[in-house]
Design a protein around this motif. Sequence first.
Motif, short mmCIF file in Angstrom:
data_model
loop_
_atom_site.label_atom_id
_atom_site.label_comp_id
_atom_site.label_asym_id
_atom_site.label_seq_id
_atom_site.Cartn_x
_atom_site.Cartn_y
_atom_site.Cartn_z
N LEU A 174 0.87 -1.17 0.00
CA LEU A 174 0.00 0.00 0.00
C LEU A 174 0.90 1.22 0.00
N GLY A 175 0.70 2.12 -0.96
CA GLY A 175 1.56 3.30 -1.05
C GLY A 175 0.80 4.54 -1.43
N LEU A 176 1.51 5.65 -1.42
CA LEU A 176 0.94 6.97 -1.68
C LEU A 176 1.83 7.67 -2.70
N VAL A 177 1.21 8.25 -3.74
CA VAL A 177 1.96 9.03 -4.72
C VAL A 177 1.24 10.36 -4.93
N TYR A 178 1.99 11.31 -5.47
CA TYR A 178 1.44 12.64 -5.76
C TYR A 178 1.64 12.93 -7.24
N VAL A 179 0.56 13.28 -7.92
CA VAL A 179 0.58 13.62 -9.34
C VAL A 179 0.43 15.13 -9.47
N PHE A 180 1.28 15.74 -10.30
CA PHE A 180 1.23 17.19 -10.45
C PHE A 180 1.59 17.58 -11.88
N ARG A 181 1.21 18.81 -12.25
CA ARG A 181 1.49 19.36 -13.57
C ARG A 181 2.56 20.43 -13.48
N LYS A 182 3.41 20.45 -14.53
CA LYS A 182 4.41 21.51 -14.65
C LYS A 182 4.74 21.66 -16.13
N ASP A 183 4.63 22.89 -16.65
CA ASP A 183 4.92 23.17 -18.05
C ASP A 183 4.13 22.25 -18.97
N ARG A 184 2.85 22.05 -18.65
CA ARG A 184 1.91 21.26 -19.44
C ARG A 184 2.24 19.78 -19.49
N ALA A 185 3.19 19.32 -18.70
CA ALA A 185 3.49 17.90 -18.59
C ALA A 185 2.99 17.40 -17.24
N THR A 186 2.77 16.08 -17.14
CA THR A 186 2.24 15.47 -15.92
C THR A 186 3.32 14.60 -15.29
N PHE A 187 3.55 14.80 -14.01
CA PHE A 187 4.61 14.09 -13.30
C PHE A 187 4.04 13.38 -12.08
N ILE A 188 4.83 12.44 -11.56
CA ILE A 188 4.42 11.68 -10.39
C ILE A 188 5.61 11.56 -9.44
N ARG A 189 5.31 11.56 -8.14
CA ARG A 189 6.36 11.50 -7.13
C ARG A 189 5.88 10.67 -5.95
#
Length: 265
Positions: A127-142
Amino acid sequence: MTKPTRTPAELRNMFGENLRQLCRRYPSISELSRRLGINRTQFNRYLSGESFPRPDVLDRICSFFSVDARILLDPVDKIPVSDQILSGPVLGDFFGPNVSSLEEDEFPSGFYRFTRRSFVNENKFVLGLVYVFRKDRATFIRGYEAREAMRQQDLPDDPRTREFRGYVTREDDGVALLISRRNAMTFSFNYLARVASFENNFWVGYVSRSVREPDTGHRITRMAYEHLGRDKATVYKTARHAGFLDKEDLPPFHRRLLRPDDPFR
């Protein structure tokens, strides 16, 4: 030798041609002008070489297409893009804006709770947790690997070593995520497709990891994602319980999506 001075008309035509080439990556000029916040009639004047944009509008256009103001002076395919590998001339049609520009309703920003079978202990689930975010119209995950999983592999469990980041692109009927730990220590490829649910906030697919074929264990398994948004109570609860779980302890709908008794094929 001094470079010949070009007329305003020649510069407008150069900009118009460059802008037309950049726009070929997008299926709809109307949608593109809307996203840029530029009146469609005025945008057509830029495309035809009839007009130059104001400095602030030019900055908006350059930022959107990840180019610089040289599009006023030189052909866009001659401008070096060594720092824009995915959107450059070699891969742009395959990994560029058409693929990487995910809308919020396709894969929303915010926190996600994910579950999958463990790669290091096939009798356990993660079981885990990730954060999805946008920057310069691209989508990233951390996110961060579970401490217990790192310890079982005799790896450091400090936050810097556990951190992973990735890049999210559009797939034909879902999304694909390419994720790596720092310095390319490990890679994983994730594919997710949305599934019907009460709040329309679940995705299911699979994850594969880039390791040599193991004598035991798996390199690929099902994965479920649940969008939590920014619900702090659920996010904090997930963070507190992140790590290894028994099958019976999986959240009920996650267990249904993972189908733990059905081998992955």
